[in-house]
Motif scaffolding. Sequence first.
Motif, PDB file in Angstrom:
ATOM      1  N   CYS A 244      57.893  52.908  83.402  1.00  0.00           N
ATOM      2  CA  CYS A 244      58.412  53.738  84.484  1.00  0.00           C
ATOM      3  C   CYS A 244      58.446  52.914  85.757  1.00  0.00           C
ATOM      4  O   CYS A 244      57.955  51.788  85.793  1.00  0.00           O
ATOM      5  N   MET A 245      59.031  53.468  86.813  1.00  0.00           N
ATOM      6  CA  MET A 245      59.041  52.839  88.127  1.00  0.00           C
ATOM      7  C   MET A 245      58.318  53.758  89.098  1.00  0.00           C
ATOM      8  O   MET A 245      58.516  54.971  89.081  1.00  0.00           O
ATOM      9  N   VAL A 246      57.478  53.175  89.941  1.00  0.00           N
ATOM     10  CA  VAL A 246      56.821  53.928  91.006  1.00  0.00           C
ATOM     11  C   VAL A 246      57.764  53.901  92.202  1.00  0.00           C
ATOM     12  O   VAL A 246      58.056  52.835  92.746  1.00  0.00           O
ATOM     13  N   VAL A 247      58.269  55.068  92.582  1.00  0.00           N
ATOM     14  CA  VAL A 247      59.192  55.174  93.707  1.00  0.00           C
ATOM     15  C   VAL A 247      58.425  55.116  95.016  1.00  0.00           C
ATOM     16  O   VAL A 247      58.780  54.392  95.935  1.00  0.00           O
TER      17      VAL A 247
ATOM     18  N   GLY B 167      48.600  60.513  95.052  1.00  0.00           N
ATOM     19  CA  GLY B 167      49.595  60.688  94.017  1.00  0.00           C
ATOM     20  C   GLY B 167      50.759  59.737  94.144  1.00  0.00           C
ATOM     21  O   GLY B 167      50.746  58.820  94.965  1.00  0.00           O
ATOM     22  N   ALA B 168      51.790  59.991  93.326  1.00  0.00           N
ATOM     23  CA  ALA B 168      52.947  59.099  93.297  1.00  0.00           C
ATOM     24  C   ALA B 168      54.173  59.857  92.811  1.00  0.00           C
ATOM     25  O   ALA B 168      54.073  60.900  92.174  1.00  0.00           O
ATOM     26  N   THR B 169      55.333  59.293  93.126  1.00  0.00           N
ATOM     27  CA  THR B 169      56.599  59.748  92.554  1.00  0.00           C
ATOM     28  C   THR B 169      57.039  58.676  91.578  1.00  0.00           C
ATOM     29  O   THR B 169      57.070  57.490  91.915  1.00  0.00           O
ATOM     30  N   LEU B 170      57.351  59.099  90.352  1.00  0.00           N
ATOM     31  CA  LEU B 170      57.730  58.178  89.291  1.00  0.00           C
ATOM     32  C   LEU B 170      59.176  58.412  88.868  1.00  0.00           C
ATOM     33  O   LEU B 170      59.663  59.537  88.933  1.00  0.00           O
ATOM     34  N   SER B 171      59.810  57.358  88.407  1.00  0.00           N
ATOM     35  CA  SER B 171      61.132  57.456  87.808  1.00  0.00           C
ATOM     36  C   SER B 171      61.025  56.928  86.384  1.00  0.00           C
ATOM     37  O   SER B 171      60.561  55.804  86.172  1.00  0.00           O
TER      38      SER B 171
ATOM     39  N   MET C 146      62.506  61.828  77.523  1.00  0.00           N
ATOM     40  CA  MET C 146      61.318  62.534  77.058  1.00  0.00           C
ATOM     41  C   MET C 146      60.505  63.040  78.247  1.00  0.00           C
ATOM     42  O   MET C 146      60.273  62.288  79.194  1.00  0.00           O
ATOM     43  N   PRO C 147      60.073  64.290  78.226  1.00  0.00           N
ATOM     44  CA  PRO C 147      59.254  64.792  79.335  1.00  0.00           C
ATOM     45  C   PRO C 147      57.885  64.118  79.356  1.00  0.00           C
ATOM     46  O   PRO C 147      57.363  63.703  78.320  1.00  0.00           O
ATOM     47  N   LEU C 148      57.330  63.996  80.536  1.00  0.00           N
ATOM     48  CA  LEU C 148      55.984  63.438  80.669  1.00  0.00           C
ATOM     49  C   LEU C 148      54.961  64.482  80.252  1.00  0.00           C
ATOM     50  O   LEU C 148      55.167  65.684  80.465  1.00  0.00           O
ATOM     51  N   PRO C 149      53.847  64.063  79.689  1.00  0.00           N
ATOM     52  CA  PRO C 149      52.789  65.028  79.346  1.00  0.00           C
ATOM     53  C   PRO C 149      52.129  65.567  80.609  1.00  0.00           C
ATOM     54  O   PRO C 149      52.263  64.984  81.689  1.00  0.00           O
ATOM     55  N   LYS C 150      51.415  66.650  80.478  1.00  0.00           N
ATOM     56  CA  LYS C 150      50.728  67.265  81.623  1.00  0.00           C
ATOM     57  C   LYS C 150      49.662  66.328  82.198  1.00  0.00           C
ATOM     58  O   LYS C 150      49.454  66.278  83.408  1.00  0.00           O
ATOM     59  N   GLU C 151      48.967  65.575  81.353  1.00  0.00           N
ATOM     60  CA  GLU C 151      47.943  64.625  81.795  1.00  0.00           C
ATOM     61  C   GLU C 151      48.157  63.285  81.097  1.00  0.00           C
ATOM     62  O   GLU C 151      48.494  63.250  79.912  1.00  0.00           O
ATOM     63  N   PHE C 152      47.980  62.207  81.833  1.00  0.00           N
ATOM     64  CA  PHE C 152      48.129  60.866  81.280  1.00  0.00           C
ATOM     65  C   PHE C 152      47.478  59.867  82.229  1.00  0.00           C
ATOM     66  O   PHE C 152      46.989  60.235  83.293  1.00  0.00           O
TER      67      PHE C 152
ATOM     68  N   ASN D 207      43.986  58.150  86.314  1.00  0.00           N
ATOM     69  CA  ASN D 207      44.202  59.422  85.638  1.00  0.00           C
ATOM     70  C   ASN D 207      45.176  60.231  86.483  1.00  0.00           C
ATOM     71  O   ASN D 207      45.016  60.322  87.701  1.00  0.00           O
ATOM     72  N   CYS D 208      46.179  60.821  85.828  1.00  0.00           N
ATOM     73  CA  CYS D 208      47.216  61.567  86.540  1.00  0.00           C
ATOM     74  C   CYS D 208      47.428  62.942  85.932  1.00  0.00           C
ATOM     75  O   CYS D 208      47.206  63.138  84.739  1.00  0.00           O
ATOM     76  N   GLU D 209      47.916  63.834  86.777  1.00  0.00           N
ATOM     77  CA  GLU D 209      48.330  65.162  86.339  1.00  0.00           C
ATOM     78  C   GLU D 209      49.747  65.383  86.844  1.00  0.00           C
ATOM     79  O   GLU D 209      50.037  65.155  88.023  1.00  0.00           O
ATOM     80  N   LEU D 210      50.634  65.802  85.959  1.00  0.00           N
ATOM     81  CA  LEU D 210      52.014  66.067  86.327  1.00  0.00           C
ATOM     82  C   LEU D 210      52.067  67.294  87.238  1.00  0.00           C
ATOM     83  O   LEU D 210      51.525  68.348  86.905  1.00  0.00           O
ATOM     84  N   VAL D 211      52.709  67.168  88.392  1.00  0.00           N
ATOM     85  CA  VAL D 211      52.827  68.269  89.349  1.00  0.00           C
ATOM     86  C   VAL D 211      54.226  68.872  89.292  1.00  0.00           C
ATOM     87  O   VAL D 211      54.385  70.080  89.298  1.00  0.00           O
ATOM     88  N   TRP D 212      55.244  68.027  89.240  1.00  0.00           N
ATOM     89  CA  TRP D 212      56.620  68.508  89.159  1.00  0.00           C
ATOM     90  C   TRP D 212      57.474  67.478  88.434  1.00  0.00           C
ATOM     91  O   TRP D 212      57.122  66.318  88.343  1.00  0.00           O
ATOM     92  N   SER D 213      58.620  67.940  87.928  1.00  0.00           N
ATOM     93  CA  SER D 213      59.551  67.054  87.236  1.00  0.00           C
ATOM     94  C   SER D 213      60.968  67.577  87.443  1.00  0.00           C
ATOM     95  O   SER D 213      61.227  68.773  87.266  1.00  0.00           O
ATOM     96  N   ARG D 214      61.876  66.680  87.843  1.00  0.00           N
ATOM     97  CA  ARG D 214      63.298  67.008  88.009  1.00  0.00           C
ATOM     98  C   ARG D 214      64.115  65.873  87.402  1.00  0.00           C
ATOM     99  O   ARG D 214      64.229  64.812  88.004  1.00  0.00           O
ATOM    100  N   GLY D 215      64.634  66.093  86.226  1.00  0.00           N
ATOM    101  CA  GLY D 215      65.407  65.050  85.551  1.00  0.00           C
ATOM    102  C   GLY D 215      64.544  63.835  85.262  1.00  0.00           C
ATOM    103  O   GLY D 215      63.501  63.939  84.634  1.00  0.00           O
ATOM    104  N   ALA D 216      64.962  62.675  85.771  1.00  0.00           N
ATOM    105  CA  ALA D 216      64.261  61.423  85.514  1.00  0.00           C
ATOM    106  C   ALA D 216      63.157  61.139  86.539  1.00  0.00           C
ATOM    107  O   ALA D 216      62.525  60.108  86.484  1.00  0.00           O
TER     108      ALA D 216
END
Length: 84
Positions: free
Chosen positions: A30-33, A39-43, A48-54, A67-76
């Motif tokens: 992935c790319m860190v935007v 936290g961070a914004t990833l591309s 494939m959707p990202l898992p809730k935790e990774f 350790n990360c938790e998915l907060v939101w997802s819009r497309g890529a």
Amino acid sequence: MRSPKNKREERRRIRHHEAWVLTEAGSRHCMVVNVSMNGATLSVQDQMPLPKEFRLAFSLDRVPAKNCELVWSRGATAGVKFVS
């Protein structure tokens, strides 16, 4: 003065740096935007959707993964928060 409760006002650094999403099933590029202390914004390139935790690795050999938790997802694009 910034409100400590408004995370959107937290200082972010624009990165465009490659990283890896680590799960039990394997790793994904992935790319860190942008990134902040919390936290961070990833591309991600695949659909494939990202898992809730990774775990997010900024380097596969030097820096410990976060350790990360998915907060939101819009497309890529996805927003994650760093958790302990």
